[in-house]
Write a protein that holds these residues in place. Structure first.
Motif, PDB file in Angstrom:
ATOM      1  N   ALA A 129       0.839  -1.200   0.000  1.00 22.57           N
ATOM      2  CA  ALA A 129       0.000   0.000   0.000  1.00 22.57           C
ATOM      3  C   ALA A 129       0.874   1.250   0.000  1.00 22.57           C
ATOM      4  N   GLN A 139      -1.296   6.384   1.728  1.00 27.58           N
ATOM      5  CA  GLN A 139      -1.822   6.312   3.081  1.00 27.58           C
ATOM      6  C   GLN A 139      -2.301   7.685   3.525  1.00 27.58           C
ATOM      7  N   GLU A 190     -12.699  -4.145   4.520  1.00 26.65           N
ATOM      8  CA  GLU A 190     -11.423  -4.280   3.811  1.00 26.65           C
ATOM      9  C   GLU A 190     -11.583  -5.014   2.492  1.00 26.65           C
ATOM     10  N   THR A 214      -7.707  -1.669  -0.513  1.00 27.50           N
ATOM     11  CA  THR A 214      -7.614  -0.784   0.651  1.00 27.50           C
ATOM     12  C   THR A 214      -7.674  -1.577   1.947  1.00 27.50           C
ATOM     13  N   VAL A 239      -5.957   4.853   6.656  1.00 25.01           N
ATOM     14  CA  VAL A 239      -6.439   4.206   5.434  1.00 25.01           C
ATOM     15  C   VAL A 239      -5.233   4.030   4.518  1.00 25.01           C
ATOM     16  N   GLU A 240      -5.018   2.811   4.042  1.00 22.62           N
ATOM     17  CA  GLU A 240      -3.933   2.514   3.107  1.00 22.62           C
ATOM     18  C   GLU A 240      -4.531   1.947   1.833  1.00 22.62           C
ATOM     19  N   ALA A 241      -3.911   2.282   0.700  1.00 22.18           N
ATOM     20  CA  ALA A 241      -4.453   1.821  -0.576  1.00 22.18           C
ATOM     21  C   ALA A 241      -3.335   1.605  -1.590  1.00 22.18           C
ATOM     22  N   LEU A 278      -7.698   4.944  -2.552  1.00 22.25           N
ATOM     23  CA  LEU A 278      -7.498   5.759  -1.355  1.00 22.25           C
ATOM     24  C   LEU A 278      -8.642   6.749  -1.187  1.00 22.25           C
ATOM     25  N   GLY A 302     -11.671   4.905  -0.023  1.00 21.11           N
ATOM     26  CA  GLY A 302     -11.516   4.515   1.372  1.00 21.11           C
ATOM     27  C   GLY A 302     -11.691   5.687   2.318  1.00 21.11           C
TER      28      GLY A 302
END
Length: 83
Positions: free
Chosen positions: A3, A6, A34, A38, A53-55, A61, A64
């Protein structure tokens, strides 16, 4: 999942009890939402609640961030607001 993107969504509340209520309201969604692109992590310390939030890409992102801001907003509305 790798990811590279963020963001941190942090909020301070009037009391630790209110922060705990927000955390408890949002926490069940962490495992349910999840996806492949993401992930999210939730933490609370005192009056502060943070969602990370991570993508894998910027579109994921954005999606998310929108999802978690909406969930947090609903929790805040139900619990009586934010500082």
């Amino acid at each position: 999942m790798t990811a590279p993107y963020q963001t941190r969504l942090a909020a301070e509340y009037d009391s630790p009890d209110q922060a705990r209520a927000i955390e408890r309201s949002v926490r069940p969604e962490i495992d349910d939402i999840e996806g492949d692109r993401t992930t999210a992590r939730l933490s609370r310390e005192g009056q502060r609640v943070e969602i990370v939030v991570e993508a894998t890409d910027l579109v994921a992102l954005r999606a998310g961030i929108n999802t978690w801001l909406t969930l947090r907003d609903v929790a805040e509305t139900v619990s009586g607001g934010r500082n």
